[in-house]
Scaffold this active site. Structure first.
Site, PDB file in Angstrom:
ATOM      1  N   CYS A 119      12.401   3.210   7.580  1.00  0.00           N
ATOM      2  CA  CYS A 119      11.874   3.203   6.212  1.00  0.00           C
ATOM      3  C   CYS A 119      12.757   2.265   5.391  1.00  0.00           C
ATOM      4  O   CYS A 119      13.985   2.473   5.322  1.00  0.00           O
ATOM      5  CB  CYS A 119      11.957   4.623   5.660  1.00  0.00           C
TER       6      CYS A 119
ATOM      7  N   CYS B 105       8.022  -2.995   4.333  1.00  0.00           N
ATOM      8  CA  CYS B 105       7.773  -1.554   4.225  1.00  0.00           C
ATOM      9  C   CYS B 105       7.098  -1.195   5.531  1.00  0.00           C
ATOM     10  O   CYS B 105       6.147  -1.876   5.946  1.00  0.00           O
ATOM     11  CB  CYS B 105       6.857  -1.244   3.049  1.00  0.00           C
TER      12      CYS B 105
HETATM   13  N1  DGL Z   1       7.647   3.293   4.784  1.00  0.00           N
HETATM   14  C1  DGL Z   1       8.584   3.230   3.747  1.00  0.00           C
HETATM   15  C2  DGL Z   1       9.245   1.895   3.606  1.00  0.00           C
HETATM   16  O1  DGL Z   1       9.419   1.225   4.594  1.00  0.00           O
HETATM   17  C3  DGL Z   1       8.390   3.982   2.481  1.00  0.00           C
HETATM   18  C4  DGL Z   1       7.070   4.085   1.863  1.00  0.00           C
HETATM   19  C5  DGL Z   1       7.076   5.086   0.714  1.00  0.00           C
HETATM   20  O2  DGL Z   1       7.308   6.255   0.982  1.00  0.00           O
HETATM   21  O3  DGL Z   1       6.874   4.673  -0.423  1.00  0.00           O
HETATM   22  O4  DGL Z   1       9.627   1.495   2.536  1.00  0.00           O
END
Ligand code: DGL
Length: 274
Positions: free
Chosen positions: A77, A193
């Protein structure tokens, strides 16, 4: 590593389904290890939350994975990597435990893709505001100019499996246009993301052919393989029975249905409180 602690699964953490785009690649490249995936679906999205909230949520989930026997946890993440990784690494880790993120492996290799030295970052609002990509890219390649744009609607589109809908097309086209308007020389876009690669079929429709789109999954998987080669004591602390377990802080049946689409094969999920 603490030689007395038994070996355990590698933990993979994300706020929701996005980390599956990284986990899929890691598991394909390194199938021998055991893994626990933890999605904090009950509290997604992280990308619009404050530094303290993201740090506290991430810490709770990482410590839950430690409790479950993981010695190594990957923050799959970007938002958690941008807002929590450094503090966790500096202040919070018990002996024998390691946490790695997804930003460093990506920024280390981005120069291999750009010829114009102008790259675009698509990310959550939290990741963009943290400036982590600018800071990390400039550590390795100060000559690269970094243009950023946040896409607050993309994570909810993925979490709700609204991937090939009119709404997805509208927001993806609009956000890509707004990024590329910042410079007509951007030749590389990083999907910074881990949810975004799940929208790739839509994204590819709106990115000009001359622009390379980078998804982090294969990069993070390769970087983990390399890390485990270089750190024999960490490698020895990872158990190797090829087993996978999936946990969600929300409804496990709902998780199974959507995770199967994103992970590419059926998964068995359990609920967990953190
Ligand atoms: N998948 C996550 C990232 O890479 C976070 C997405 C979220 O929860 O806003 O930033």
């Amino acid at each position: 590593m603490d030689k007395t602690s038994p070996s355990g699964p590698i933990g993979i953490f994300d706020s929701g389904y996005g980390g599956l785009s990284v986990f899929k690649e890691i598991q394909q490249l390194l199938p021998q290890y055991d893994y626990i995936y933890l999605g904090d679906n009950a509290r997604v999205p992280y990308g619009t939350r404050s530094f303290d909230t993201v740090y506290n949520y991430t810490k709770q989930c990482v410590f839950k994975l430690f409790e479950m026997g993981c010695n190594l946890v990957i923050l799959a993440c970007n938002t958690a990597s941008a807002k929590a990784l450094r503090t966790l690494q500096h202040n919070d880790l018990p002996a024998g435990k390691k946490v790695l993120g997804v930003i460093r492996p990506t920024t280390e290799i981005v120069h291999n893709y750009t010829k114009t030295n102008k790259i675009g970052i698509l990310a959550t609002t939290g990741t963009v505001k943290s400036e982590s990509y600018k800071i990390e890219v400039h550590k390795f390649n100060p000559e690269i100019e970094v243009f950023q744009h946040d896409c607050p609607f993309w994570v909810p589109l993925v979490e709700n499996n609204e991937i090939n809908t009119e709404g997805a097309h509208y927001f993806v086209q609009k956000d890509i246009r707004e990024l590329l308007q910042q410079s007509d020389q951007i030749d590389t876009i990083v999907l910074a993301c881990t949810h975004y690669p799940l929208l790739l079929p839509v994204i590819e429709k709106y990115v000009p052919k001359a622009v390379t789109v980078i998804s982090q999954g294969p990069i993070v998987a390769g970087s983990l393989q390399d890390y485990l080669h270089r750190h024999a004591e960490v490698e020895a602390s990872c158990s190797k029975n090829g087993q996978l377990a999936f946990y969600t802080t929300d409804d496990p049946r709902d998780f199974e249905t959507k995770a199967q689409i994103f992970f590419g094969k059926p998964v068995d999920a359990s609920h967990i409180s953190v």
